[in-house]
Write an enzyme that holds these catalytic residues in place. Structure first.
Site, PDB file in Angstrom:
ATOM      1  N   LYS A  91     127.808  32.650  90.084  1.00  0.00           N
ATOM      2  CA  LYS A  91     126.804  32.096  89.178  1.00  0.00           C
ATOM      3  C   LYS A  91     126.690  30.588  89.397  1.00  0.00           C
ATOM      4  O   LYS A  91     127.700  29.913  89.633  1.00  0.00           O
ATOM      5  CB  LYS A  91     127.208  32.421  87.737  1.00  0.00           C
ATOM      6  CG  LYS A  91     126.185  32.041  86.674  1.00  0.00           C
ATOM      7  CD  LYS A  91     126.632  32.559  85.319  1.00  0.00           C
ATOM      8  CE  LYS A  91     125.658  32.173  84.218  1.00  0.00           C
ATOM      9  NZ  LYS A  91     126.048  32.758  82.908  1.00  0.00           N
TER      10      LYS A  91
ATOM     11  N   SER B 281     123.089  35.119  80.193  1.00  0.00           N
ATOM     12  CA  SER B 281     122.471  34.142  81.067  1.00  0.00           C
ATOM     13  C   SER B 281     122.779  34.417  82.536  1.00  0.00           C
ATOM     14  O   SER B 281     122.232  33.773  83.425  1.00  0.00           O
ATOM     15  CB  SER B 281     123.002  32.745  80.704  1.00  0.00           C
ATOM     16  OG  SER B 281     124.414  32.676  80.948  1.00  0.00           O
TER      17      SER B 281
ATOM     18  N   SER C 171     126.763  37.160  77.840  1.00  0.00           N
ATOM     19  CA  SER C 171     126.041  36.990  79.093  1.00  0.00           C
ATOM     20  C   SER C 171     126.701  37.566  80.328  1.00  0.00           C
ATOM     21  O   SER C 171     126.173  37.428  81.424  1.00  0.00           O
ATOM     22  CB  SER C 171     125.740  35.502  79.314  1.00  0.00           C
ATOM     23  OG  SER C 171     124.837  35.053  78.337  1.00  0.00           O
TER      24      SER C 171
END
Length: 464
Positions: free
Chosen positions: A81, A154, A178
Site C-alpha cells: 500500500k 482505504s 480498511s
C-alpha cells in the site's frame, strides 16, 4: 508457463520457485506484463517499479542457484500500500500534496519483506491519507468483480490488485476497517493483526493508536506466511510488542476441533447476504469440530463506531499538522472534513471517549475470554454499490453504521481475519470475520484455513 500462473497461491508459487520449476525473473516479468495489460482499466497501482523488481528477481534467482533461500517469500512478487515508505520511490499516501514525497528509507515492514526475498512490484493506490475517499484528482481503483461496486477503503488498490492476480499478496492498513472492507468486497483473506504485533515505523499514519498493518492475500495460509515475515518488535517503533512471533504457517493445520466459537445473538441490521455467509461459516466450523455458542456483544459496542470518527479525527489532525490547515485547499473534502472535526474536539469530549474506549476494550476482553473465537459479519449490509454509498452520505450515523462491526476492534486492538464466504446475485463477494484474543493470530489463521479446507469461496476469481 500456465496461463493462470498469476492466480496461484503464494504458498504454491513459493514452492515452485524453491524447486526451480519457475524462476523469479520469468514470474516477475509475467506479472509486470499482466499489470500493463489489466491495470490501466483497474487503476490499482499508484506506482509500478518494474526495473527494480526485475533486478531484484535476477539477484534472487542467483541466490537460489547458489543454494540460498531467504524463506517462503523468496522471489515472490508482491506489492505494498502506498503509505509504506519505499526508499527512492514516491510514497504519496493517496494524497496530491505528497506526490513528490520520495523517502530516503524503507518502512520496517518493507525492509522485512525485502530481507525475506519478496520482489516488490510497486505501490498500491489508496484513499486520501487512508481515510474514507480518494482525492478528487486521483482515480479510484475499480472492483474487478463488478465495477459498479465499492472496492473498499482505504486499501482499495491492495484489494483490487490481489483479487485480480496483479500480485501474490499485498499489504494493507486498517484503522476503521480498511483491510476488512476491501477484503470482503474483493473476495480476499485479510488479516488485521493485534495492534502492536506489526511495526508502523515508516508508515504514513491516519490515527496512530488505531492503525494496524497487515496482509491481504487469497488464502489464510498465505496470510500466515506474510504475517510471519512482518510481525515482531522493532527498535524504530516502541509500540511494536516484543512477544515471540510464532511460526504461523507451521501451525496452520491446528484446526478448530474442540474450539468454542461465539456468535452474537444481539447483532442487528444484518442483511440476507451477510446472514448467509455467517450461516455457511457456522456449518463449516461445526463440521470441522467446533462448538458454536451464543454470546452477547457488550451494551457499549455500537457506541464504539460512533466514537471512532472524532477519535480518528483528532489523531489525524496531529498527523497532518505540518500541512493542515495551512494547505487546506490541496486536500479533498472528505479528509479535510475529518481533520476539521478533530480540531473542533474539546479536551473534555476526548477524555470521555477515551474512557469509553477503555471500557469497551475491557468488555471485549471479557467476551473473548469466554470463547476461543468470535464470529462476526464485516458489514451489516454485505456489499455496497458505489451509487448506494454516495446516497448514504457521510453523516455521522451513516458512517457509524458502516463501521458498526469493524471499528470497535480497531478501538480495542483485537486481531481479526476476514474470509470470503459467499456471493451476491450481482457476482460480488461477501465475507465474514473471525475475532480472537490479543496476539492470538495463530488460532484465527488456523480457523480460517480449516474453513477454507471445506469451502471454495477463496478459489473463485473475478471475471476479468
Amino acid at each position: 508457463m500456465p496461463s493462470d500462473l498469476h492466480y496461484l497461491s503464494l504458498d504454491e508459487v513459493a514452492r515452485r520457485l524453491k524447486a526451480r520449476k519457475l524462476s523469479s525473473v520469468e514470474l516477475t516479468g509475467a506479472m509486470l506484463d499482466r499489470i500493463r495489460e489489466i491495470d490501466p482499466g483497474l487503476k490499482s497501482y499508484a506506482t509500478v517499479t518494474a526495473d527494480r523488481a526485475l533486478a531484484d528477481a535476477k539477484r534472487l534467482d542467483a541466490e537460489t542457484a547458489a543454494g540460498t533461500s531467504r524463506g517462503p517469500l523468496h522471489g515472490v512478487p508482491i506489492a505494498v500500500k502506498d503509505l509504506c515508505n519505499t526508499e527512492g520511490v514516491a510514497t504519496a499516501a493517496g494524497m496530491a500534496i505528497h506526490r513528490a514525497n520520495v523517502p530516503s528509507a524503507d518502512a520496517t515492514v518493507v525492509t522485512r519483506l525485502r530481507k525475506a526475498g519478496a520482489v516488490i512490484l510497486g505501490k498500491l493506490q489508496m484513499t486520501e491519507g487512508a481515510y474514507g475517499a480518494h482525492h478528487p484528482t486521483i482515480p479510484a481503483p475499480l472492483n474487478p468483480w463488478n465495477a459498479a461496486y465499492w472496492t473498499g477503503s482505504s486499501s482499495s488498490g491492495s484489494g483490487a490488485a490481489t483479487a485480480a492476480g496483479l500480485c501474490f499478496a499485498s499489504l494493507g492498513s486498517d484503522t476503521g476497517g480498511s483491510i476488512r472492507f476491501p477484503s470482503t468486497m474483493n473476495g480476499l483473506s485479510g488479516l488485521k493483526p493485534t495492534w502492536g504485533r506489526v511495526s508502523r515505523a515508516g508508515v504514513f499514519p491516519l490515527a496512530e493508536s488505531l492503525d494496524h498493518i497487515g496482509p491481504m492475500t487469497r488464502s489464510a495460509l498465505d496470510a500466515a506466511i506474510v504475517l510471519g515475515v512482518i510481525a515482531g518488535a522493532d527498535e524504530a517503533d516502541p509500540t511494536a510488542v516484543g512477544l515471540p512471533v510464532p511460526d504461523y504457517a507451521a501451525g496452520i493445520d491446528a484446526g478448530v476441533r474442540g474450539k468454542r466459537i461465539g456468535l452474537a445473538t444481539n447483532m442487528h441490521g444484518i442483511d440476507a447476504d451477510a446472514q448467509r455467509a455467517l450461516e455457511g461459516a457456522v456449518a463449516a466450523f461445526r463440521k470441522a469440530g467446533a462448538t458454536i455458542v451464543d454470546v452477547e456483544l457488550p451494551a457499549n459496542f455500537d457506541q464504539g463506531s460512533r466514537d471512532w470518527v472524532p477519535l480518528c479525527g483528532i489523531e489525524a489532525a496531529v498527523a497532518h499538522e505540518a500541512t493542515y490547515p495551512s494547505r487546506a485547499s490541496e486536500y479533498g473534502p472528505v479528509l479535510s472534513g475529518l481533520l476539521d472535526q478533530g480540531l473542533r474536539l474539546s479536551a473534555t469530549d476526548l477524555a470521555k471517549m477515551q474512557l469509553r474506549r477503555a471500557a469497551l476494550t475491557g468488555e471485549l476482553n471479557k467476551l473473548l475470554a469466554s470463547v476461543d473465537l468470535l464470529l462476526m459479519p464485516v458489514m451489516a449490509r454485505a456489499v455496497w454499490s458505489t451509487e448506494a454509498l454516495l446516497s448514504a452520505g457521510r453523516d455521522p450515523e451513516a458512517v457509524a453504521g458502516r463501521l458498526r462491526y469493524t471499528a470497535p476492534f480497531d478501538l480495542s486492538g483485537h486481531p481479526t481475519l476476514t474470509l470470503p464466504g459467499g456471493m451476491t446475485a450481482d457476482g460480488v463477494p461477501v465475507g465474514f470475520q473471525i475475532v480472537a484474543k490479543a496476539f492470538d493470530e495463530g488460532p484465527i489463521l488456523a480457523a480460517g484455513h480449516a474453513y477454507q479446507q471445506q469451502t471454495d469461496w477463496h478459489l473463485k476469481r473475478p471475471p476479468l
